[in-house]
Design an enzyme around this catalytic site. Structure first.
Site, short mmCIF file in Angstrom:
data_model
loop_
_atom_site.label_atom_id
_atom_site.label_comp_id
_atom_site.label_asym_id
_atom_site.label_seq_id
_atom_site.Cartn_x
_atom_site.Cartn_y
_atom_site.Cartn_z
N LYS A 195 -2.63 24.96 8.64
CA LYS A 195 -1.92 25.06 9.96
C LYS A 195 -2.38 23.88 10.92
O LYS A 195 -3.55 23.94 11.39
CB LYS A 195 -2.28 26.23 10.61
CG LYS A 195 -1.15 26.44 12.08
CD LYS A 195 -1.59 27.16 12.95
CE LYS A 195 -2.37 26.35 14.18
NZ LYS A 195 -1.81 25.32 14.79
N CYS A 236 -14.18 14.31 19.86
CA CYS A 236 -15.09 15.48 19.89
C CYS A 236 -16.59 14.95 20.41
O CYS A 236 -17.29 15.21 21.05
CB CYS A 236 -15.10 16.57 18.84
SG CYS A 236 -15.04 15.43 17.16
P1 NAD Z 1 -7.15 24.04 20.33
O1 NAD Z 1 -8.44 24.67 20.39
O2 NAD Z 1 -6.22 24.02 21.61
O3 NAD Z 1 -6.15 23.84 18.81
C1 NAD Z 1 -7.04 23.85 17.77
C2 NAD Z 1 -6.46 24.39 16.83
O4 NAD Z 1 -6.22 26.22 16.89
C3 NAD Z 1 -4.65 24.12 16.69
O5 NAD Z 1 -4.29 24.16 15.38
C4 NAD Z 1 -4.05 25.43 17.60
O6 NAD Z 1 -2.70 25.71 17.19
C5 NAD Z 1 -4.93 26.53 17.10
N1 NAD Z 1 -4.90 27.82 17.68
C6 NAD Z 1 -4.97 27.98 19.14
N2 NAD Z 1 -4.78 29.25 19.44
C7 NAD Z 1 -5.34 29.85 18.25
C8 NAD Z 1 -5.36 31.17 17.98
N3 NAD Z 1 -5.64 32.12 18.77
N4 NAD Z 1 -5.94 31.58 16.78
C9 NAD Z 1 -6.00 30.78 15.81
N5 NAD Z 1 -5.72 29.22 15.91
C10 NAD Z 1 -5.36 28.97 17.02
O7 NAD Z 1 -7.89 22.37 20.47
P2 NAD Z 1 -7.11 21.14 20.44
O8 NAD Z 1 -6.56 20.88 21.89
O9 NAD Z 1 -6.23 21.10 19.34
O10 NAD Z 1 -8.31 20.19 19.98
C11 NAD Z 1 -9.44 19.68 20.96
C12 NAD Z 1 -10.79 20.33 20.83
O11 NAD Z 1 -11.20 20.17 19.58
C13 NAD Z 1 -11.65 19.57 21.77
O12 NAD Z 1 -12.42 20.62 22.29
C14 NAD Z 1 -12.62 18.92 20.77
O13 NAD Z 1 -13.90 18.75 21.20
C15 NAD Z 1 -12.45 19.74 19.72
N6 NAD Z 1 -12.76 18.94 18.37
C16 NAD Z 1 -13.85 19.24 17.66
C17 NAD Z 1 -14.45 18.43 16.68
C18 NAD Z 1 -15.40 18.82 15.97
O14 NAD Z 1 -15.80 18.69 14.79
N7 NAD Z 1 -16.60 19.54 16.54
C19 NAD Z 1 -13.69 17.64 16.18
C20 NAD Z 1 -12.08 17.29 16.75
C21 NAD Z 1 -11.87 18.05 17.81
#
Ligand code: NAD
Length: 493
Positions: free
Chosen positions: A172, A281
């Protein structure tokens, strides 16, 4: 263009699904519409993946790897095309988009190589005429949930090790950036990856994401995203006794010591703080500087900002693109207001750009705060935009303490010419990634990627370590003595 789910090797269009637009954050251009799938589509995808996995696991790993080589060649062939789409849907500048696609190519070839490794161990048995070994076994159907900021690289970090190890996947992607997933699905189809091995379901987190985490036939969830979502995924996954791998936020710092090459430090800070408009990130969002070089560093940073052209990332002269959407713009602005209220000094930037030519997109000025105290909110929380906070310290020990004081532990960096300081720092910085004389970004795919503390839960993406997420260790004992031998009991041979 109306996107379709890719399930069991087919493009599935379902009547009655709601579709929402995919928007170019640089200029508001309508790129496509993406379906908001439901639990029903997740069930279909898992059913296909489960059926395919039984056969896929029996395909010899070097043969499974052949598909990854083909995927790597396709990604290479389409690199420019994919980079253009990536910039349009996500906003990062074209040079970085090319770099991200390259990461996918590297991952394909690296994990294809694993097809001929997937090393286990052989070890002596404590008993005579007995052979002992451990092998990696696939787990089954793997659920991948990915964010918008690296729409292709992160998916390759997760799907390629899962696939080469004999699992099948249901992915997803973020609905902000579904086009890269769509392109990946086309590549899966073009290389003839057997039906059901990789399935893509578009939709929201609360609907599709949760349905995946709850699904009894998905055995592993690999999630990258924010801490708020990650903890929900962990809670729900825990309830269903799933293996859950979480990669979450960061509050990464560059430490600049008094003996640092300041020109190099400035380049490293600018690149890691404002590249991808601060939405990596691993982005640098704190600069921890020795008091003796603070003023000089600040002057150099402010002057370096003038070289950062802001605009549509498709223009090759642009260095800072838009942020992902209006909500992100508002969130960044909210933190900037908090910083001002907390008494930090705004050294540069601080505003959203809303007049032409920026009015149709979501742009925020590269922003630097100084005189930031470690306990301030802007020094502790992930802002995820082009905002950096300068914190003054008096020693290496204090710099390390400040670095380690946040709840995250993804990346850190130190600029120094003193080998003693460097070795102390790489030992004591409590992050999963440490850079010496480079900024906080730029991970290479053959090393483990991930963070300590609040950034993760002990797993790693990419590198050999990724295989641990997608395999179970199986220990095998072969007794060829022809008699019953009891470990720990029959000690006489
Ligand atoms: P997000 O948490 O909003 O979404 C991430 C994914 O989770 C999306 O596909 C979203 O649709 C899904 N999601 C949302 N609610 C959910 C639920 N209740 N159950 C299951 N899935 C759900 O994050 P974002 O805004 O897309 O990305 C930014 C964040 O990602 C930042 O905090 C960044 O630091 C982090 N990030 C971390 C890394 C790493 O490797 N540590 C890499 C890239 C981004």
């Amino acid at each position: 263009m109306q996107l379709k789910n890719y399930i069991d090797g087919k493009w599935i269009e379902i009547d009655g699904l709601q579709y929402i637009p995919v928007i170019n954050p640089a200029n508001g251009e309508h790129l496509a519409t993406v379906p908001l799938s439901t639990k029903h589509e997740v069930d279909k995808a898992v059913e296909a993946a489960k059926k395919a996995q039984k056969k896929w696991a029996l395909v010899p790993a070097p043969k499974r790897a052949e598909f990854l080589y083909e995927i790597g060649f396709k990604l290479k062939e389409k690199k420019e095309h994919l980079a253009q789409i990536l910039t349009k849907e996500m906003g990062k500048v074209i040079e970085e988009a090319r770099g991200e696609v390259q990461e996918g190519i590297d991952m394909a070839f690296y994990m294809a190589g694993e097809g001929r490794r997937l090393f286990g161990e052989t070890t002596p048995s404590e008993l005579a005429d007995k052979f002992a070994m451990s092998v990696r076994a696939p787990i089954g159907v793997v659920g991948l949930i990915t964010p918008w900021n690296f729409p292709i690289a992160i998916a390759t970090w997760k799907s390629f090790p899962a696939i080469v190890a004999g699992n099948t996947v249901v992915w997803k992607p973020s609905i902000e950036t579904p086009l890269m997933a769509y392109e990946m699905a086309k590549i899966f189809e073009e290389v003839g990856l057997p039906d059901g091995v990789a399935n893509i379901v578009f939709g929201t987190g609360p609907n599709v994401g949760s349905a995946m985490v709850e699904h009894p036939d998905i055995k592993v969830i690999s999630f990258t995203g924010s801490n708020a979502t990650g903890s929900k995924v962990a809670e729900l996954g825990g309830k269903h006794l799933k293996k859950v791998s979480l990669e979450m936020g960061g509050k990464n710092a560059v430490i600049v010591m008094d003996d640092a090459d300041l020109n190099l430090a400035v380049e490293g800070i600018i690149w890691s703080a404002f590249g991808t408009a601060g939405q990596r990130c691993t982005a640098c969002s704190r600069v921890i500087v020795h008091k003796d070089v603070k003023n000089e560093l600040e002057e150099m940073l402010v002057s370096a900002l003038s070289s950062l052209t802001i605009g549509d990332g498709l223009d090759p002269t642009v260095k800072v693109g838009p942020v992902i959407n209006k909500a992100a713009l508002e969130k960044i602005n909210h933190y900037v207001q908090i910083g001002k209220k907390e008494g930090a000094t705004l050294l540069a930037g601080g505003k959203a750009l809303t007049s032409p030519p920026f009015d149709k997109g979501y742009y925020f000025e590269p922003t630097i705060f100084t005189n930031v105290k470690n306990e301030m909110i802007i020094a502790q929380e992930e802002i995820f935009g082009p905002v950096v906070s300068i914190i003054e310290v008096a020693s290496l020990e204090e710099a390390i303490e400040v670095n380690n004081s946040v709840k995250f532990g993804l990346s850190s960096s130190i600029f120094s010419q003193d080998v003693n300081k460097i070795f102390k720092a790489q030992r004591d910085l409590d992050t999963g990634i440490v850079y010496v004389n480079a900024g906080t970004t730029g991970a290479e795919i053959h090393l483990p990627f991930g963070g300590t503390k609040g950034t993760g839960n002990g797993h790693r993406d990419s590198g050999q370590a990724a295989l641990d997420v997608y395999t179970e260790w199986k220990s095998i004992y072969v007794d060829y003595s022809g008699r019953l031998q009891r470990a720990q009991i029959d000690t006489e041979n």
